[in-house]
Write an enzyme that holds these catalytic residues in place. Structure first.
Site, PDB file in Angstrom:
ATOM      1  N   GLU A   1      38.268  35.386  50.377  1.00  0.00           N
ATOM      2  CA  GLU A   1      38.256  36.868  51.001  1.00  0.00           C
ATOM      3  C   GLU A   1      37.049  37.576  50.529  1.00  0.00           C
ATOM      4  O   GLU A   1      36.477  38.260  51.456  1.00  0.00           O
ATOM      5  CB  GLU A   1      39.556  37.498  50.786  1.00  0.00           C
TER       6      GLU A   1
ATOM      7  N   ASP B   1      43.890  44.537  40.697  1.00  0.00           N
ATOM      8  CA  ASP B   1      43.937  43.839  42.345  1.00  0.00           C
ATOM      9  C   ASP B   1      44.578  45.034  43.042  1.00  0.00           C
ATOM     10  O   ASP B   1      45.650  45.549  42.484  1.00  0.00           O
ATOM     11  CB  ASP B   1      44.456  42.533  42.245  1.00  0.00           C
ATOM     12  N   ILE B   2      43.970  45.351  44.111  1.00  0.00           N
ATOM     13  CA  ILE B   2      44.331  46.664  44.764  1.00  0.00           C
ATOM     14  C   ILE B   2      45.707  45.988  45.569  1.00  0.00           C
ATOM     15  O   ILE B   2      46.707  46.980  45.944  1.00  0.00           O
ATOM     16  CB  ILE B   2      43.644  47.375  45.532  1.00  0.00           C
TER      17      ILE B   2
ATOM     18  N   HIS C   1      35.439  35.379  41.425  1.00  0.00           N
ATOM     19  CA  HIS C   1      36.380  36.090  40.642  1.00  0.00           C
ATOM     20  C   HIS C   1      37.687  35.278  40.132  1.00  0.00           C
ATOM     21  O   HIS C   1      38.017  34.492  41.160  1.00  0.00           O
ATOM     22  CB  HIS C   1      37.130  37.587  41.526  1.00  0.00           C
TER      23      HIS C   1
ATOM     24  N   HIS D   1      41.710  35.623  39.462  1.00  0.00           N
ATOM     25  CA  HIS D   1      42.884  36.280  39.412  1.00  0.00           C
ATOM     26  C   HIS D   1      43.633  35.973  38.233  1.00  0.00           C
ATOM     27  O   HIS D   1      43.974  34.772  37.783  1.00  0.00           O
ATOM     28  CB  HIS D   1      43.783  35.778  40.632  1.00  0.00           C
TER      29      HIS D   1
END
Ligand code: 5GP
Length: 128
Positions: free
Chosen positions: A88, A29-30, A93, A95
């Protein structure tokens, strides 16, 4: 239009890849909550995780389990938290976040700012 995650999977947008097989993709994750915070996505673009067919959902969990085990071993955390928010980016997805306490999973917290070199070092360690 392809989601940002589909563009990452296709290689059109760069990422720090952690793992890949024919159906799933994992990358850092960025905006990480912790070093090693990783996203696991199905290559097939589906917005809501529970719209995935049963086989894909099952296999995604098994894929995530393998990635989580590498995160845990590398980071030495107590557990790897599994979080699904998905408001978002409209591409299902999971996490995976290394944690030592429940407060480590607070998405309101300021995210870590890592350099490209730090991201790449973490991803390469997680790739093994
Ligand atoms: P959510 O949809 O689960 O609320 O949040 C999406 C997550 O994707 C966020 O944690 C955000 O930092 C991450 N994200 C959004 N765009 C990118 C991107 O272009 N690259 C990477 N590596 N992560 C992203």
């Amino acid at each position: 239009m392809a989601s940002i995650f589909s563009k990452i999977i296709a290689g059109d947008i760069p990422c720090y890849k952690v793992a890949e097989d024919d159906r799933f993709f994992a990358f850092l994750d960025i905006n990480p909550l912790a070093k090693g915070h990783t996203l696991v996505v199905p290559k097939k673009e589906v917005d809501y995780i529970f719209d995935l067919d049963d086989d894909t959902l099952r296999e995604m969990s098994v894929f995530a389990k393998k990635v989580a085990s590498r995160i845990k071993e590398w980071s030495g955390c107590r557990k790897v938290a599994v979080v699904v928010l998905g408001l978002e980016v409209a591409h299902a997805h999971i996490h995976l976040i290394p944690i030592n306490s429940e407060s480590d999973v607070d998405f309101r917290k300021e995210k870590l700012k890592l350099t490209p070199d730090e991201f790449e070092k973490i991803a390469s360690r997680l790739r093994g």
